[in-house]
Enzyme design. Structure first.
Site, PDB file in Angstrom:
ATOM      1  N   GLU A   1     -53.210  73.804-140.422  1.00 21.78           N
ATOM      2  CA  GLU A   1     -53.272  73.109-139.128  1.00 21.78           C
ATOM      3  C   GLU A   1     -54.722  72.826-138.751  1.00 21.78           C
ATOM      4  O   GLU A   1     -55.059  71.720-138.298  1.00 21.78           O
ATOM      5  CB  GLU A   1     -52.611  73.964-138.052  1.00 21.78           C
ATOM      6  CG  GLU A   1     -52.718  73.395-136.648  1.00 21.78           C
ATOM      7  CD  GLU A   1     -52.608  74.469-135.586  1.00 21.78           C
ATOM      8  OE1 GLU A   1     -53.116  74.233-134.473  1.00 21.78           O
ATOM      9  OE2 GLU A   1     -52.043  75.534-135.864  1.00 21.78           O
TER      10      GLU A   1
ATOM     11  N   ASP B   1     -56.032  69.009-138.378  1.00 30.44           N
ATOM     12  CA  ASP B   1     -56.559  68.488-137.122  1.00 30.44           C
ATOM     13  C   ASP B   1     -57.765  67.597-137.385  1.00 30.44           C
ATOM     14  O   ASP B   1     -57.892  66.492-136.816  1.00 30.44           O
ATOM     15  CB  ASP B   1     -56.934  69.658-136.208  1.00 30.44           C
ATOM     16  CG  ASP B   1     -57.591  69.207-134.912  1.00 30.44           C
ATOM     17  OD1 ASP B   1     -56.897  68.570-134.102  1.00 30.44           O
ATOM     18  OD2 ASP B   1     -58.784  69.481-134.732  1.00 30.44           O
TER      19      ASP B   1
ATOM     20  N   ASP C   1     -48.297  71.318-134.041  1.00 30.24           N
ATOM     21  CA  ASP C   1     -49.073  72.077-135.031  1.00 30.24           C
ATOM     22  C   ASP C   1     -48.580  71.797-136.443  1.00 30.24           C
ATOM     23  O   ASP C   1     -49.373  71.680-137.385  1.00 30.24           O
ATOM     24  CB  ASP C   1     -48.958  73.579-134.753  1.00 30.24           C
ATOM     25  CG  ASP C   1     -49.706  74.011-133.499  1.00 30.24           C
ATOM     26  OD1 ASP C   1     -50.481  73.202-132.964  1.00 30.24           O
ATOM     27  OD2 ASP C   1     -49.479  75.154-133.052  1.00 30.24           O
TER      28      ASP C   1
ATOM     29  N   GLU D   1     -49.896  68.525-137.861  1.00 35.25           N
ATOM     30  CA  GLU D   1     -51.268  68.684-138.323  1.00 35.25           C
ATOM     31  C   GLU D   1     -51.318  69.476-139.624  1.00 35.25           C
ATOM     32  O   GLU D   1     -52.090  69.141-140.538  1.00 35.25           O
ATOM     33  CB  GLU D   1     -52.105  69.374-137.249  1.00 35.25           C
ATOM     34  CG  GLU D   1     -52.328  68.510-136.014  1.00 35.25           C
ATOM     35  CD  GLU D   1     -53.107  69.205-134.922  1.00 35.25           C
ATOM     36  OE1 GLU D   1     -53.634  68.491-134.053  1.00 35.25           O
ATOM     37  OE2 GLU D   1     -53.189  70.455-134.936  1.00 35.25           O
TER      38      GLU D   1
END
Length: 230
Positions: free
Chosen positions: A40, A44, A113, A116
């Protein structure tokens, strides 16, 4: 690999050469040690770069401020949550029985989450071009069908404040109602209230700001549905 994961890979437009990466991306920390938080973190950054690249290509006449606002709109929790639902992630997430009973597979923060984490896994599996291709597949049409960066809505808190001010109604108040999870992975629950109208809505997010934006969006949607646009 089961049919649901096959379907997910078709929606992503990428078949993982390292299936363990896909499995890890779909594993919540409640399920075990091999969870998706590191992916994650990576995803991102990958998402931000990929979206920035697509926006840079699409909106040649827009300045940095406009591009930054559009990027924030596209990568916010609410947007990623919708993408997760479209990908069918609730059906393939792995989490503890307790988390599942508590509705974890439908929780916007967990689903955001996971999106990502999937991008982080795709980057590890096939490189940046693969991750960019997935982002283009997921968000390209949204970007391409907008004539300018200005077509994207202002952030919800600003839009709500302007809606209220246009009607000479006092600005809303925000307060944290609850926090969930451990310090490094907290989810905030915030109330946005307009006392003059005796109305309030709750929003959740991985930061206080995101939770405030979610609550403001829900309240604005409710007000405009009841009373109409400015």
């Amino acid at each position: 690999m089961n049919a649901a994961l096959d379907d997910l890979q078709r929606r992503l437009g990428h078949r993982f050469q390292r299936p363990e990466l896909l499995s890890r991306a779909l594993t919540h920390r409640s399920y075990g040690a091999d969870h998706n938080e590191r992916l994650e973190f990576l995803g991102d950054a990958v998402l931000s770069l990929a979206v920035s690249s697509l926006l840079y290509e699409r909106y040649a006449g827009s300045d940095e401020g406009d591009l930054t606002r559009v990027r924030a709109h596209l990568v916010r929790e609410d947007s990623l949550h919708k993408l997760a639902l479209g990908l069918g992630l609730p059906a393939v997430l792995k989490m503890s029985d307790g988390e599942a009973r508590g509705g974890g597979a439908q929780r916007p923060s967990i689903l955001a989450d996971a999106v990502e984490a999937l991008l982080g896994a795709a980057y590890m599996d096939g490189g940046y071009d693969v991750a960019l291709s997935i982002v283009r597949r997921l968000l390209g049409e949204t970007i391409a069908t907008s004539n300018s960066a200005g077509d994207f809505a202002k952030d919800a808190k600003t839009a709500l404040q302007e809606w209220l001010q246009a009607r000479r109604i006092a600005v809303p108040s925000y307060r944290i109602v609850a926090t969930h999870g451990q310090a490094h992975a907290q989810t905030f629950e915030v109330e946005c209230a307009v006392p003059a109208l005796d109305i309030a809505e709750l929003g959740t997010g991985r930061s206080r700001r995101n939770a405030e934006q979610a609550a403001a969006r829900r309240l604005l949607d409710r007000l405009t549905a009841q009373r109409g646009q400015p």
